[in-house]
Design a protein around this motif. Structure first.
Motif, PDB file in Angstrom:
ATOM      1  N   LEU A  90       0.827  -1.207   0.000  1.00 40.10           N
ATOM      2  CA  LEU A  90       0.000   0.000   0.000  1.00 40.10           C
ATOM      3  C   LEU A  90       0.862   1.259   0.000  1.00 40.10           C
ATOM      4  CD1 LEU A  90      -3.097   0.506   0.037  1.00 40.10           C
ATOM      5  CD2 LEU A  90      -2.881   0.984   2.480  1.00 40.10           C
ATOM      6  N   ARG A  91       0.541   2.188  -0.916  1.00 38.39           N
ATOM      7  CA  ARG A  91       1.272   3.456  -1.020  1.00 38.39           C
ATOM      8  C   ARG A  91       0.417   4.648  -0.599  1.00 38.39           C
ATOM      9  NH1 ARG A  91       5.611   2.949  -4.652  1.00 38.39           N
ATOM     10  NH2 ARG A  91       6.487   0.859  -4.419  1.00 38.39           N
ATOM     11  N   LEU A  92      -0.885   4.593  -0.891  1.00 43.15           N
ATOM     12  CA  LEU A  92      -1.767   5.717  -0.583  1.00 43.15           C
ATOM     13  C   LEU A  92      -2.999   5.209   0.143  1.00 43.15           C
ATOM     14  CD1 LEU A  92      -2.682   8.684  -2.908  1.00 43.15           C
ATOM     15  CD2 LEU A  92      -4.456   7.550  -1.579  1.00 43.15           C
ATOM     16  N   LEU A  93      -3.338   5.864   1.250  1.00 43.03           N
ATOM     17  CA  LEU A  93      -4.500   5.471   2.058  1.00 43.03           C
ATOM     18  C   LEU A  93      -5.333   6.704   2.352  1.00 43.03           C
ATOM     19  CD1 LEU A  93      -6.099   3.452   3.859  1.00 43.03           C
ATOM     20  CD2 LEU A  93      -4.554   4.098   5.729  1.00 43.03           C
ATOM     21  N   LEU A  94      -6.630   6.609   2.046  1.00 42.79           N
ATOM     22  CA  LEU A  94      -7.584   7.664   2.386  1.00 42.79           C
ATOM     23  C   LEU A  94      -8.749   7.029   3.132  1.00 42.79           C
ATOM     24  CD1 LEU A  94      -8.883  10.630   0.360  1.00 42.79           C
ATOM     25  CD2 LEU A  94     -10.553   9.023   1.285  1.00 42.79           C
ATOM     26  N   VAL A  95      -9.044   7.535   4.328  1.00 38.40           N
ATOM     27  CA  VAL A  95     -10.151   7.021   5.141  1.00 38.40           C
ATOM     28  C   VAL A  95     -10.963   8.202   5.658  1.00 38.40           C
ATOM     29  CG1 VAL A  95     -10.836   5.596   7.094  1.00 38.40           C
ATOM     30  CG2 VAL A  95      -8.729   5.068   5.854  1.00 38.40           C
ATOM     31  N   CYS A  96     -12.265   8.190   5.367  1.00 41.87           N
ATOM     32  CA  CYS A  96     -13.164   9.245   5.832  1.00 41.87           C
ATOM     33  C   CYS A  96     -14.315   8.614   6.608  1.00 41.87           C
ATOM     34  CB  CYS A  96     -13.734  10.045   4.669  1.00 41.87           C
ATOM     35  SG  CYS A  96     -12.481  10.848   3.658  1.00 41.87           S
ATOM     36  N   SER A  97     -14.615   9.176   7.758  1.00 46.22           N
ATOM     37  CA  SER A  97     -15.714   8.642   8.565  1.00 46.22           C
ATOM     38  C   SER A  97     -17.051   9.051   7.963  1.00 46.22           C
ATOM     39  CB  SER A  97     -15.614   9.146  10.004  1.00 46.22           C
ATOM     40  OG  SER A  97     -15.932  10.523  10.059  1.00 46.22           O
ATOM     41  N   ILE A  98     -18.112   8.406   8.429  1.00 46.94           N
ATOM     42  CA  ILE A  98     -19.445   8.666   7.892  1.00 46.94           C
ATOM     43  C   ILE A  98     -19.943  10.059   8.261  1.00 46.94           C
ATOM     44  CG2 ILE A  98     -20.693   7.694   9.870  1.00 46.94           C
ATOM     45  CD1 ILE A  98     -22.627   6.446   7.752  1.00 46.94           C
ATOM     46  N   ASN A  99     -19.412  10.599   9.355  1.00 44.36           N
ATOM     47  CA  ASN A  99     -19.738  11.967   9.764  1.00 44.36           C
ATOM     48  C   ASN A  99     -18.458  12.601  10.322  1.00 44.36           C
ATOM     49  OD1 ASN A  99     -20.607  14.369  10.878  1.00 44.36           O
ATOM     50  ND2 ASN A  99     -22.518  13.502  11.687  1.00 44.36           N
ATOM     51  N   PRO A 100     -17.694  13.297   9.480  1.00 47.18           N
ATOM     52  CA  PRO A 100     -16.363  13.771   9.894  1.00 47.18           C
ATOM     53  C   PRO A 100     -16.361  14.638  11.146  1.00 47.18           C
ATOM     54  CG  PRO A 100     -16.661  14.028   7.529  1.00 47.18           C
ATOM     55  CD  PRO A 100     -17.996  13.640   8.087  1.00 47.18           C
ATOM     56  N   THR A 101     -17.413  15.412  11.386  1.00 48.14           N
ATOM     57  CA  THR A 101     -17.402  16.324  12.535  1.00 48.14           C
ATOM     58  C   THR A 101     -17.808  15.648  13.833  1.00 48.14           C
ATOM     59  OG1 THR A 101     -19.669  17.020  12.013  1.00 48.14           O
ATOM     60  CG2 THR A 101     -17.864  18.316  11.072  1.00 48.14           C
ATOM     61  N   ASN A 102     -18.329  14.408  13.775  1.00 43.67           N
ATOM     62  CA  ASN A 102     -18.771  13.726  14.999  1.00 43.67           C
ATOM     63  C   ASN A 102     -18.269  12.293  15.136  1.00 43.67           C
ATOM     64  OD1 ASN A 102     -20.530  15.806  16.191  1.00 43.67           O
ATOM     65  ND2 ASN A 102     -21.774  15.512  14.358  1.00 43.67           N
ATOM     66  N   GLU A 103     -18.247  11.554  14.033  1.00 47.05           N
ATOM     67  CA  GLU A 103     -17.910  10.127  14.092  1.00 47.05           C
ATOM     68  C   GLU A 103     -16.407   9.907  14.261  1.00 47.05           C
ATOM     69  OE1 GLU A 103     -19.422   6.013  13.677  1.00 47.05           O
ATOM     70  OE2 GLU A 103     -20.379   7.964  13.932  1.00 47.05           O
TER      71      GLU A 103
END
Length: 931
Positions: free
Chosen positions: A726-739
């Protein structure tokens, strides 16, 4: 390149011929014969194809090579037609090859198919017989016939001119000349090889000759020799030439006995003649990587400051010498516009206007100079030609309109420039020729994304398999080799990885000329002609309407550029007519619909809809079982209409729609064994993707997922530990301001990670981030980090870019001395609690770009700005009035050294590229008002 086409066909034939079930009676045997004839012809092509565009090869051979290429493409079309018919008549009761045989027996055209293959075999036999009548010299013998030198006088004209050009005519040569002289006269006493590297025509020979002729250089070395090498050279003749030059230096009589000496005797003679004296030998125009291995035993290292100077287009020539010598590589770059203009005027207007351009010709002349792209060889040739023409606007316009076209080729001086550049193409190994010519598919001055061109090469079948390497890794090797040969110029690099590139305009002219000759690709301004154009078709507003080349074989790839407007009916015709397409690229094309006929392209391996208006894919896409690369980034596609398992050969799925910024997929990915890129995928409704699919996706190099829930974080961590590539990893939560992103439970992270983007709440910075010493880019959003986390970030040894968007919750941000040693770009957005920023001397020593804001509580301008000596771009938005006033008035001395400073009031929010506009768009997306 013809050998490449033949090899591709042989590879397609083998699976058909090695199965236990025979095809239609007679067809199988004929195909065996075709394969045998192709393998015999391939040996002929190894020599013929490499020499077809070079000196000493007759037109008959060129025609023969083109015929072989066409026949190979014809065979490939026949094979793929078979497969197309089979796929359209599925039958689960039999194996694929058994079913092929069954189908062929039932086709009304079965006799025509058998006859067609017989005709192909007959054509190949005829070609083989005719090839035997050509007695060319094999590639390791060199040209010896009198014909081999026919026409060389004209082609060598620019090189000969560069040897005897007057000092007064030179522009931009002073700096490289003086630097190279310094390398020769000073430094270590160990024998050193100095390689002057640059593309053809950039002035390597000119600079080297002025260095060689310098009186200080001549006085410093007891022996010196200038040797022109070129592509075909005889080792014994070069050794004799070195000896002859050495004798001339001492005004000695060259002994007759040396003429008949063998290689070993010549080496011994040179060593004895030199003794312990200091020498300089210039090898001009070296092509062969192993050249120095042929010379080093004659030119011994006596630890007395001896030097070897070599000019070459290929950086690997220099690298080969590192095993036995100290090596210094000196790159010669094209002239900047100012110096290119001076050189042009000196030559074009020297006799009539004393080197000054008339005002009425200035604009046209500037355009002509820009067209030469800073290449001295081209500037001298073009200006020399214009010096003989009438100095009128009409004549200048006529010349400019023909620059790069037939008018260029018809002129002997300009043609000689093209011939010099063409040598680089002729020197390419066959597996690189198709890759190089593919750059002609892109418009002039087009910035080509590195990953895009490699994915296209793979889809086109240009990349050969190597044990233990992915095709993309091999394609990367190809790309780097083209860069080292100075045929491709890299524009942007991120942590040693190329991002974008382009080819020089005059190199592109060579590409288009070769492509026309080989019917490889055609650049058109429309789709008015659908058949018989070229193997690859590029549709561009800057293309021509009338194809200059044609082919009997079917077009395999179509690319559309410059926002060409394609009507729905036109797209339908494309999908219906070009039934054997392997690549289809609509990037940036304003299309909003793909018809169901897309499913007819059963051989399609590459589909690019990036930045189009397409919102829905047809369900017929499920038929594209050969699809390897699907790019949906910045389109309006929100969901894949079929199960992702419909694409068993998928290697790259890139998605980020303009609404949800992620793609919904159905089904499991656990059987997609070739998958390397999966980004950006919506996982909120597909938990099995993480719990099941990602656990076996160990070959992934890029992973981007959105809408992750906290309870799934630990499953993701388990999967990530297995992704060693793995070279690039992007992870975003379902609700960035709370989750919360639950990413703590990973003890062994992928150590090859170069880039990480995390968006969502972090209770603390994951411990494993500190272990990734190769990390070059980190972007954190809404993570609410504390001071202790900031200390960890400062210690990352190779961090190049850092972006914090509402990610830091502290009141004080302290950049300590020694922290962020390699950081060049820093983005600090939405630091709502920040009141104080301290920058110690020794912190951020390489920082070039800093963008900040909104920071509603920061009032003081950090005094440490004065320590950021390399800072070039400083931008602020949403700052307090106090901060803005102090920055612009009382405390401006802190940032006086920064070339570009922007703050509130200087931005144009309608400019999507501006920092303020980016901040507003980002906050709007997550539902936050910018303060």
């Amino acid at each position: 390149m013809a050998e490449s086409a033949v090899s591709l066909v042989v590879d397609k034939l083998l699976p058909l011929l090695t199965q236990e079930v025979k095809l239609l009676k007679g067809v199988h045997d004929e195909l065996v014969g075709v394969k045998d004839e192709l393998e015999v012809i391939r040996a002929f092509l190894k020599d013929a194809d490499s020499k077809a565009g070079k000196e000493g090869i007759g037109e008959g051979v060129k025609v023969l090579v083109n015929q072989i290429r066409e026949e190979a493409h014809h065979i490939e079309d026949v094979i793929d037609d078979y497969m197309l018919h089979v796929a359209r008549h599925p039958d689960n009761r039999h194996g694929l090859l058994r079913h092929i045989a069954s189908l062929i027996k039932t086709f009304s055209s079965r006799h025509e198919i058998a006859s067609e293959i017989k005709d192909i075999k007959s054509s190949l036999l005829d070609i083989k017989n005719r090839s035997q009548t050509f007695h060319f010299i094999s590639s390791n013998q060199g040209a010896s016939s009198s014909n081999s030198n026919a026409g060389r006088g004209l082609m060598d004209h620019p090189r000969l001119s560069s040897l005897f050009i007057e000092e007064a005519e030179l522009v931009g040569i002073e700096s490289p000349r003086d630097e190279l002289i310094s390398y020769l006269l000073s430094g270590v006493s160990q024998r050193t090889v100095i390689a002057v590297v640059g593309m053809g025509g950039v002035g390597k020979t000119t600079v080297a000759k002025k260095v060689y002729d310098n009186h200080r250089v001549k006085e410093h070395f007891q022996y010196h020799a200038w040797i022109t090498v070129s592509q075909s050279y005889d080792k014994r003749e070069l050794l004799r030439s070195i000896l002859k030059r050495f004798y001339e230096v001492k005004n000695g009589l060259f002994p007759d006995r040396i003429v008949t000496m063998e290689e070993e005797e010549l080496i011994k003679e040179i060593r004895e003649y030199l003794g312990q004296e200091r020498y300089l030998v210039v090898f001009d125009d070296v092509w062969e990587i192993g050249f120095w291995g042929n010379m080093e035993h004659a030119l011994l290292d006596h630890d007395n400051g001896s030097r070897i100077l070599a000019t070459t287009r290929n950086e690997d020539v220099a690298n080969f010498s590192r095993g036995s010598s100290l090596v210094h590589v000196y790159h010669i770059e094209p002239l900047p516009q100012k110096e290119a203009w001076e050189l042009f005027c000196n030559k074009a207007f020297r006799s009539e206007f004393k080197g000054q351009c008339p005002k009425d010709l200035e604009e046209l002349s500037q355009d002509i100079v820009r067209r030469c792209g800073g290449l001295p060889l081209a500037i001298v040739a073009v200006s020399g030609l214009l010096a003989t023409k009438e100095k009128s606007i009409l004549e200048w316009k006529k010349f400019l309109s023909g620059l790069g076209g037939s008018a260029m080729v018809s002129d002997p001086y300009i043609d000689s420039v093209t011939n010099i550049l063409s040598l680089s193409y002729g020197d390419l190994p066959y597996h690189l020729k198709s890759c190089f010519l593919y750059f002609g598919m892109f418009p002039e001055d087009f910035s080509i994304v590195h990953g895009r061109i490699i994915r296209l090469w793979v889809a086109e079948g240009f990349v050969e398999e190597k044990p233990g390497m992915t095709l993309e890794d091999v394609g990367e090797e190809y790309f780097i080799e083209l860069v080292r040969r100075n045929l491709v110029q890299v524009d942007e690099v991120f942590h040693g990885v190329p991002l974008t590139c382009h080819v020089h305009d005059m190199v592109r002219d060579v590409i288009l000329s070769k492509s026309e000759e080989l019917s490889f690709c055609h650049v058109s301004s429309s789709c008015s002609t659908f058949q018989g154009i070229a193997r690859h078709l590029s549709i561009s507003n800057r293309g021509s309407n009338t194809p200059k080349s044609s082919t009997k074989s079917q077009t395999r790839s179509i690319m559309v550029f410059d926002e060409v407007k394609l009507q729905k009916a036109t797209i339908q015709v494309i999908l219906a007519k070009f039934k054997l397409l392997t690549t289809l690229d609509f990037e940036n094309c304003p299309i909003d619909h793909l018809p169901k006929e897309l499913g007819n392209l059963l051989h399609l391996r590459y589909l690019n809809l990036r930045n189009t208006k397409v919102a829905k894919l047809p369900k017929s896409i499920r038929k594209l079982h050969n699809l390897e690369s699907l790019d949906l980034r910045y389109s309006f596609v929100e969901e894949l209409p079929v199960k992702i398992s419909n694409f068993p050969k998928l290697r790259h799925l890139l998605a980020e729609d303009k609404k949800t910024r992620a793609l919904k997929i159905k089904g499991s990915i656990k059987h997609l064994e070739f998958l390397q890129t999966l980004s950006k995928i919506n996982v909120d409704d597909n938990v099995s993707l993480i719990n099941d699919g990602l656990q076996v996706s160990t070959e992934l190099k890029t992973l981007g997922i959105r809408n992750l829930k906290r309870e799934h974080g630990r499953y993701l961590c388990t999967a990530l530990e297995k992704m060693t590539h793995l070279r690039l990893l992007l992870v975003c939560s379902i609700n960035p301001t709370n989750e919360v992103l639950e990413l703590q439970s990973m003890s062994s992270p992928p150590l090859e990670l170069r880039s990480i983007w995390l968006e969502g709440q972090l209770e603390r910075l994951p411990n494993w981030i500190s272990k990734i010493h190769n990390l070059a880019e980190l972007r954190l959003s809404f993570t609410n980090l504390k001071d202790d986390s900031f200390e960890v970030l400062q210690a990352l040894p190779n961090l190049n870019r850092l972006g914090l968007v509402c990610a830091y919750n502290g009141e004080k941000m302290h950049f300590e001395g020694g922290g962020f040693q390699k950081l060049k770009s820093l983005y600090l957005v939405g630091l709502s609690n920040l009141k104080e920023m301290l920058i110690d001397e020794g912190a951020l020593p390489l920082l070039e770009k800093l963008q900040m804001g909104p920071c509603p509580k920061l009032k003081e301008v950090p005094s440490g700005f004065k320590y950021l000596r390399y800072l070039k771009d400083l931008s602020f938005t949403g700052m307090t009035n106090e901060f803005t006033q102090r920055l612009s008035q009382q405390e401006s001395e802190k940032v006086r050294h920064v070339p570009i400073i922007q703050y509130d009031g200087t931005y144009d929010p309608s400019d999507e590229g501006s920092y303020e506009a980016w901040v507003e768009r980002y906050f709007r997306r997550v539902g936050i008002k910018m303060t």
